[in-house]
Scaffold this motif. Structure first.
Motif, PDB file in Angstrom:
ATOM      1  N   ARG A 172     -57.233  63.337 -87.223  1.00 35.55           N
ATOM      2  CA  ARG A 172     -55.902  62.799 -87.275  1.00 35.55           C
ATOM      3  C   ARG A 172     -55.175  62.570 -85.910  1.00 35.55           C
ATOM      4  O   ARG A 172     -54.334  61.871 -85.673  1.00 35.55           O
ATOM      5  CB  ARG A 172     -55.028  63.867 -88.093  1.00 35.55           C
ATOM      6  N   ALA A 173     -55.599  63.564 -84.877  1.00 37.87           N
ATOM      7  CA  ALA A 173     -55.150  63.410 -83.738  1.00 37.87           C
ATOM      8  C   ALA A 173     -55.546  61.996 -82.728  1.00 37.87           C
ATOM      9  O   ALA A 173     -54.589  61.428 -82.310  1.00 37.87           O
ATOM     10  CB  ALA A 173     -55.458  64.468 -82.598  1.00 37.87           C
ATOM     11  N   ARG A 195     -53.792  58.858 -83.735  1.00 37.65           N
ATOM     12  CA  ARG A 195     -52.559  58.301 -83.033  1.00 37.65           C
ATOM     13  C   ARG A 195     -52.911  57.450 -82.006  1.00 37.65           C
ATOM     14  O   ARG A 195     -51.969  56.636 -81.298  1.00 37.65           O
ATOM     15  CB  ARG A 195     -51.973  59.568 -82.416  1.00 37.65           C
ATOM     16  N   THR A 222     -54.618  54.867 -82.337  1.00 40.50           N
ATOM     17  CA  THR A 222     -54.565  53.596 -82.783  1.00 40.50           C
ATOM     18  C   THR A 222     -53.498  52.877 -82.298  1.00 40.50           C
ATOM     19  O   THR A 222     -53.465  51.734 -82.278  1.00 40.50           O
ATOM     20  CB  THR A 222     -54.485  53.731 -84.298  1.00 40.50           C
ATOM     21  N   PHE A 223     -52.041  53.343 -82.129  1.00 40.15           N
ATOM     22  CA  PHE A 223     -50.852  52.822 -81.795  1.00 40.15           C
ATOM     23  C   PHE A 223     -51.027  52.185 -80.423  1.00 40.15           C
ATOM     24  O   PHE A 223     -50.128  51.357 -80.312  1.00 40.15           O
ATOM     25  CB  PHE A 223     -49.627  54.022 -82.042  1.00 40.15           C
ATOM     26  N   LEU A 259     -53.404  51.658 -91.506  1.00 40.07           N
ATOM     27  CA  LEU A 259     -52.474  52.686 -91.518  1.00 40.07           C
ATOM     28  C   LEU A 259     -51.481  52.699 -92.704  1.00 40.07           C
ATOM     29  O   LEU A 259     -50.885  53.632 -93.156  1.00 40.07           O
ATOM     30  CB  LEU A 259     -51.469  52.247 -90.419  1.00 40.07           C
ATOM     31  N   ARG A 307     -53.224  54.986 -95.285  1.00 40.10           N
ATOM     32  CA  ARG A 307     -53.876  56.230 -94.671  1.00 40.10           C
ATOM     33  C   ARG A 307     -54.014  57.356 -95.487  1.00 40.10           C
ATOM     34  O   ARG A 307     -54.753  58.424 -95.312  1.00 40.10           O
ATOM     35  CB  ARG A 307     -52.709  56.724 -93.498  1.00 40.10           C
ATOM     36  N   TRP A 337     -47.711  51.246 -90.626  1.00 39.97           N
ATOM     37  CA  TRP A 337     -46.955  52.336 -90.584  1.00 39.97           C
ATOM     38  C   TRP A 337     -45.749  52.397 -91.604  1.00 39.97           C
ATOM     39  O   TRP A 337     -45.618  53.445 -92.280  1.00 39.97           O
ATOM     40  CB  TRP A 337     -46.713  52.884 -89.370  1.00 39.97           C
TER      41      TRP A 337
END
Length: 270
Positions: free
Chosen positions: A66-67, A70, A72-73, A127, A130, A257
């Protein structure tokens, strides 16, 4: 969790990339154009992120997964900027009279443009979905399929008799290697789609893009209009094109998102 062994495919793709581009890039790093360096760095970041994202959930590292998500952004806009950089370098080589790009620059630019669009769409959809494990994983992993053609096409051009490029006299056979790479990618996408049709939409979309690449490589990429547009890219400032790519990447991840996930579908399917 789905696609338990997908990380092995990513490792194979990374190794094949080093082999495929050794003579034309890795062994001549100081001589390569800046656009190739930017693309090499950003594409490597994306592949390493896919590798980590595929490995972590199957080895009890959900928090790390999960960390890393981020990242990906940042990684998507960087990849898009790098893609525009390599398209700019290929167009510049075509304008400058490079014998290889004079033959194949515009056609490779066509494939890379479709591949970039496919990656932006798939990353955004990953996303958006997700909370649906199978769709999320499928869309993320499908971003690797457009890399198969440029990588394995060059592998074929280094290993298969009749396709091996020894020098400029063999440049005309490059296109057949690229199309063989496209066919390989299409076969993988079709297999994954038919293997899990309920959640096979990511692979169906990837298959459609690859089919467009195969057909367009022999048709639209030959057109005067596309060639004129491609050559124009080579005359534009590199920072402007990279900024455009980065902006497209930001929009893709932001929309992915923010858009609500489609209703009526299960949120998870481990």
């Amino acid at each position: 969790m789905p696609y338990r062994h997908a990380w092995l495919f990513i490792v194979t793709l990374i190794c094949a990339t080093i082999f495929a581009f050794w003579r034309t890039y890795f062994s001549i790093l100081p001589e390569a154009a800046i656009g190739f360096h930017i693309h090499g760095l950003t594409a490597s970041l994306w592949l390493l992120l896919l590798l980590a994202q595929s490995w972590t959930p199957h080895h009890g590292r959900i928090g790390m997964h999960r960390a890393l998500g981020r990242v990906t952004f940042v990684a998507v806009p960087l990849f898009a900027a790098g893609s525009m950089a390599v398209i700019h370098s290929m167009a510049g080589g075509t304008v400058g009279g490079d014998p290889f790009y004079a033959l194949w620059g515009a056609r490779l630019g066509f494939i890379d443009t479709l591949a970039l669009g496919a990656l932006l769409y798939a990353a955004g959809m990953a996303l958006r979905h997700r909370r649906n494990v199978r769709l999320h994983a499928g869309y993320m992993l499908s971003t690797a399929l457009p890399l198969i053609s440029p990588v394995f096409g060059r592998v074929f051009n280094r290993t298969i008799p009749g396709l091996i490029i020894h020098g400029p006299q063999d440049f005309p056979v490059f296109g057949l290697g690229a199309q063989c790479g496209n066919v390989l990618a299409a076969m993988i996408a079709l297999w994954l789609w038919r293997r899990d049709p309920r959640f096979g939409r990511p692979w169906a979309v990837a298959l459609g893009v690859i089919a467009a690449q195969i057909v367009g490589f022999e048709t639209l990429a030959h057109s005067a209009g596309w060639n004129a547009l491609f050559l124009t890219v080579g005359t534009q400032p590199l920072p402007v094109l990279m900024a455009f790519g980065a902006l497209a990447g930001v929009v893709a991840v932001w929309l992915g998102w923010r858009l609500p996930e489609a209703r009526g579908r299960p949120k998870q399917d481990a």
